[in-house]
Design an enzyme around this catalytic site. Structure first.
Site, PDB file in Angstrom:
ATOM      1  N   GLU A  74      11.945  14.692  -7.233  1.00  0.00           N
ATOM      2  CA  GLU A  74      11.378  13.379  -7.965  1.00  0.00           C
ATOM      3  C   GLU A  74      10.462  13.471  -9.111  1.00  0.00           C
ATOM      4  OE1 GLU A  74       8.255  11.643  -5.609  1.00  0.00           O
ATOM      5  OE2 GLU A  74       8.444  13.283  -4.115  1.00  0.00           O
TER       6      GLU A  74
ATOM      7  N   ASP B 135      10.620   2.940  -3.884  1.00  0.00           N
ATOM      8  CA  ASP B 135      10.448   4.140  -3.231  1.00  0.00           C
ATOM      9  C   ASP B 135      10.298   3.871  -1.817  1.00  0.00           C
ATOM     10  OD1 ASP B 135       9.499   6.494  -2.052  1.00  0.00           O
ATOM     11  OD2 ASP B 135       7.971   7.137  -3.849  1.00  0.00           O
TER      12      ASP B 135
ATOM     13  N   GLU C 242      14.376   9.874  -6.938  1.00  0.00           N
ATOM     14  CA  GLU C 242      13.999  11.034  -6.071  1.00  0.00           C
ATOM     15  C   GLU C 242      15.253  11.029  -4.875  1.00  0.00           C
ATOM     16  OE1 GLU C 242      10.260  11.690  -2.563  1.00  0.00           O
ATOM     17  OE2 GLU C 242      10.954   9.454  -3.470  1.00  0.00           O
TER      18      GLU C 242
ATOM     19  N   HIS D 158       5.634  13.726   3.790  1.00  0.00           N
ATOM     20  CA  HIS D 158       4.792  14.960   3.302  1.00  0.00           C
ATOM     21  C   HIS D 158       4.730  15.985   4.280  1.00  0.00           C
ATOM     22  CE1 HIS D 158       4.050  13.326  -0.937  1.00  0.00           C
ATOM     23  NE2 HIS D 158       3.897  12.078  -0.282  1.00  0.00           N
TER      24      HIS D 158
ATOM     25  N   HIS E 267       1.212   4.823  -5.915  1.00  0.00           N
ATOM     26  CA  HIS E 267       1.112   4.278  -4.563  1.00  0.00           C
ATOM     27  C   HIS E 267       0.930   3.020  -4.470  1.00  0.00           C
ATOM     28  CE1 HIS E 267       0.230   8.718  -3.384  1.00  0.00           C
ATOM     29  NE2 HIS E 267       1.627   8.601  -3.623  1.00  0.00           N
TER      30      HIS E 267
ATOM     31  N   ARG F 273      10.993   6.496 -11.830  1.00  0.00           N
ATOM     32  CA  ARG F 273      11.059   7.786 -10.820  1.00  0.00           C
ATOM     33  C   ARG F 273      12.691   8.063 -10.046  1.00  0.00           C
ATOM     34  NH1 ARG F 273       6.642   7.053  -8.646  1.00  0.00           N
ATOM     35  NH2 ARG F 273       7.226   6.091  -6.404  1.00  0.00           N
TER      36      ARG F 273
ATOM     37  N   ASP G  36      -6.431  -7.763  20.672  1.00  0.00           N
ATOM     38  CA  ASP G  36      -5.895  -7.260  21.937  1.00  0.00           C
ATOM     39  C   ASP G  36      -4.503  -6.767  21.518  1.00  0.00           C
ATOM     40  OD1 ASP G  36      -4.724  -9.544  21.789  1.00  0.00           O
ATOM     41  OD2 ASP G  36      -4.949  -9.999  23.835  1.00  0.00           O
TER      42      ASP G  36
ATOM     43  N   HIS H 282       2.777  13.499 -11.318  1.00  0.00           N
ATOM     44  CA  HIS H 282       2.767  13.954  -9.960  1.00  0.00           C
ATOM     45  C   HIS H 282       3.593  15.241  -9.848  1.00  0.00           C
ATOM     46  CE1 HIS H 282       6.677  12.078  -9.671  1.00  0.00           C
ATOM     47  NE2 HIS H 282       6.298  11.054  -9.985  1.00  0.00           N
TER      48      HIS H 282
ATOM     49  N   ASP I 109      13.181   9.787   2.358  1.00  0.00           N
ATOM     50  CA  ASP I 109      12.219   9.494   1.180  1.00  0.00           C
ATOM     51  C   ASP I 109      12.907   9.543  -0.117  1.00  0.00           C
ATOM     52  OD1 ASP I 109       9.988   9.299  -0.523  1.00  0.00           O
ATOM     53  OD2 ASP I 109       9.053  11.291   0.225  1.00  0.00           O
TER      54      ASP I 109
ATOM     55  N   HIS J  17       8.188  17.780  -2.457  1.00  0.00           N
ATOM     56  CA  HIS J  17       7.465  18.039  -1.334  1.00  0.00           C
ATOM     57  C   HIS J  17       8.522  18.330  -0.079  1.00  0.00           C
ATOM     58  CE1 HIS J  17       8.268  14.222   0.277  1.00  0.00           C
ATOM     59  NE2 HIS J  17       7.583  13.544  -0.967  1.00  0.00           N
TER      60      HIS J  17
ATOM     61  N   TYR K 170       6.188   7.736 -16.736  1.00  0.00           N
ATOM     62  CA  TYR K 170       5.292   6.498 -16.338  1.00  0.00           C
ATOM     63  C   TYR K 170       4.520   6.260 -17.725  1.00  0.00           C
ATOM     64  CZ  TYR K 170       6.072   8.172 -11.777  1.00  0.00           C
ATOM     65  OH  TYR K 170       7.025   8.710 -10.556  1.00  0.00           O
TER      66      TYR K 170
END
Length: 446
Positions: A392, A265, A416, A366, A248, A414, A42, A355, A276, A359, A396
């Site tokens: 970004e 990130d 960004e 996104h 991710h 990375r 609940d 990647h 972001d 975006h 890797y």
């Protein structure tokens, strides 16, 4: 603590009018609010409003329905909300409700009815219209409800009642509207970037060898919430060492090791709008020679891309700039091998830059908006002032890649930032998250 600017009600009112202006004559648009989602037994997850619904209303209760009505040329346009009714018992248990009277007075709807009245009040509004507009991405349950209403109206066809004959997906209209940010939206996006940048600084200062990734995640969430961004815009990625090579990664449960990099990130959400931001830095506060080499390569490529942003530019061209730069850089380091001309033609860096470059950003991380992608997946949408995007680039090199010298393995970087297209160029909204090697090491030394 910073002073927040919230969107004025007048902005939501104007958006509804702008949307109605794009509707066909003699039509009705039906947009549903989000629903509460059960987490366990609940208890519910924190409520997140449907972004299209929020964009048109600013109304933050679940289960509501917005009806926007456009008659023929002589008829006035109308906005009608259906929402939960005031209920003193429910409000004692679950919190205050806006109710129908306040919805009209505060949110400037032309009328508001309770959800219990939806069949009685909404069916006459649908009847006689030529078309119904809905968002096809909406919950299947709501789409089915709309079809049920249309079927109900058709049952009365013998009495001369006419049901709409056309169902239109209006997502494209809203996607296009949301892609172009107003000054009020940009004020909020600047603020959430400042909050999020401060969180990244805090994370750098609190990172130490032997801590766990989730402890650094907690520092981010603390800084977000303390400054009014109650929730992260998305699940934070706090990835130490080789975990950074999982794009991710959100487990955030491993220990931080001396000599590793930490990729974060993370961005807060303020008044519905997302930041972001990604930063990568050494757990022990000092980049190794190999780490600094890869890091500087990524940073230089990002700076090149950002500097090229202006009206008329495209993500396809920015991708070309970055891919050429990274391919040459990786070739010079011996990570990519072969004929450079061939490597450039093949965009060979994509083995390690796996990647996209960026975006759209806004109410969604996104965010919606057509990229005008070609059959080759090139994003050819020409930038105009008011668009906001991420830039970004990343490199890797997982531990499992035996094709490269061992000294490069396990490095994942990375960087960004969130960039606004202006009339003359760009504005970097990510102003206080350190990203040069010198600035990062200086922050971590304190």
């Amino acid at each position: 603590m910073i002073k927040h600017t919230l969107l004025p009600v007048a902005e939501f009112y104007q958006r509804r009018n702008d949307f109605i202006a794009q509707m066909p004559e003699n039509s009705i648009a039906l947009i549903s609010a989000g629903k509460e989602v059960t987490r366990s037994n609940d208890t519910e997850y924190p409520f997140c409003q449907s972004k299209h619904f929020y964009y048109l209303t600013g109304f933050n209760e679940p289960d509501a329905i917005l009806a926007l009505i456009k008659g023929d040329k002589s008829a006035s346009v109308r906005s009608v909300l259906f929402s939960r009714e005031k209920d003193s018992l429910q409000e004692v248990w679950h919190g205050r409700r806006v109710g129908q009277k306040q919805a009209i007075e505060v949110y400037k709807f032309d009328n508001c009815f309770s959800l219990a009245e939806v069949n009685e009040q909404l069916l006459p509004l649908i009847t006689g219209k030529t078309a119904v507009l809905i968002c096809q991405h909406e919950q299947n349950e709501f789409q089915q409800q709309v079809l049920n209403w249309l079927a109900e109206i058709r049952k009365a066809a013998r009495t001369g009642v006419k049901a709409p004959t056309t169902l239109i997906d209006c997502s494209g209209i809203l996607n296009e509207m949301r892609l172009h940010k107003s000054n009020a939206e940009l004020d909020i996006m600047r603020q959430v970037n400042i909050i999020s940048g401060a969180a990244h600084q805090r994370a750098m200062q609190q990172t130490k060898t032997g801590k766990f990734e989730y402890q650094i995640e907690a520092e981010l969430l603390h800084e977000f919430a303390t400054n009014g961004a109650r929730y992260p815009a998305y699940s934070s990625i706090v990835a130490g060492g080789d975990n950074a090579n999982i794009l991710h990664y959100t487990d955030n449960d491993e220990v931080l090791n001396n000599g590793d990099l930490l990729l974060i990130d993370a961005g807060g959400e303020l008044a519905g709008y997302a930041a972001d931001i990604t930063r990568t830095f050494p757990v022990n506060g000092k980049f190794s020679p190999e780490q600094s080499t890869i890091y500087q390569l990524v940073l230089d490529s990002q700076n090149l891309a950002i500097a090229a942003i202006k009206p008329g530019q495209t993500l396809a061209e920015l991708n070309r700039i970055v891919c050429n730069f990274l391919t040459e850089g990786l070739y010079d380091l011996g990570i990519l091998k072969g004929n450079l001309t061939v490597l450039l033609a093949q965009r060979a860096c994509k083995k390690y830059f796996i990647h996209g470059l960026g975006h759209w950003l806004g109410l969604d991380v996104h965010d919606v908006g057509d990229y005008h992608a070609s059959s080759k997946r090139e994003q050819l949408r020409a930038f105009v002032a008011g668009m906001v995007m991420t830039i970004e680039p990343g490199i890797y090199i997982p531990n499992s890649d035996k094709s490269v010298d061992e000294k490069w393995r396990g490095i994942g970087v990375r960087i960004e930032d969130n960039i606004l297209v202006t009339a003359t160029g760009f504005e970097n909204l990510t102003v206080n998250a350190p990203k040069t090697i010198a600035d990062i090491e200086a922050v971590m030394a304190h």
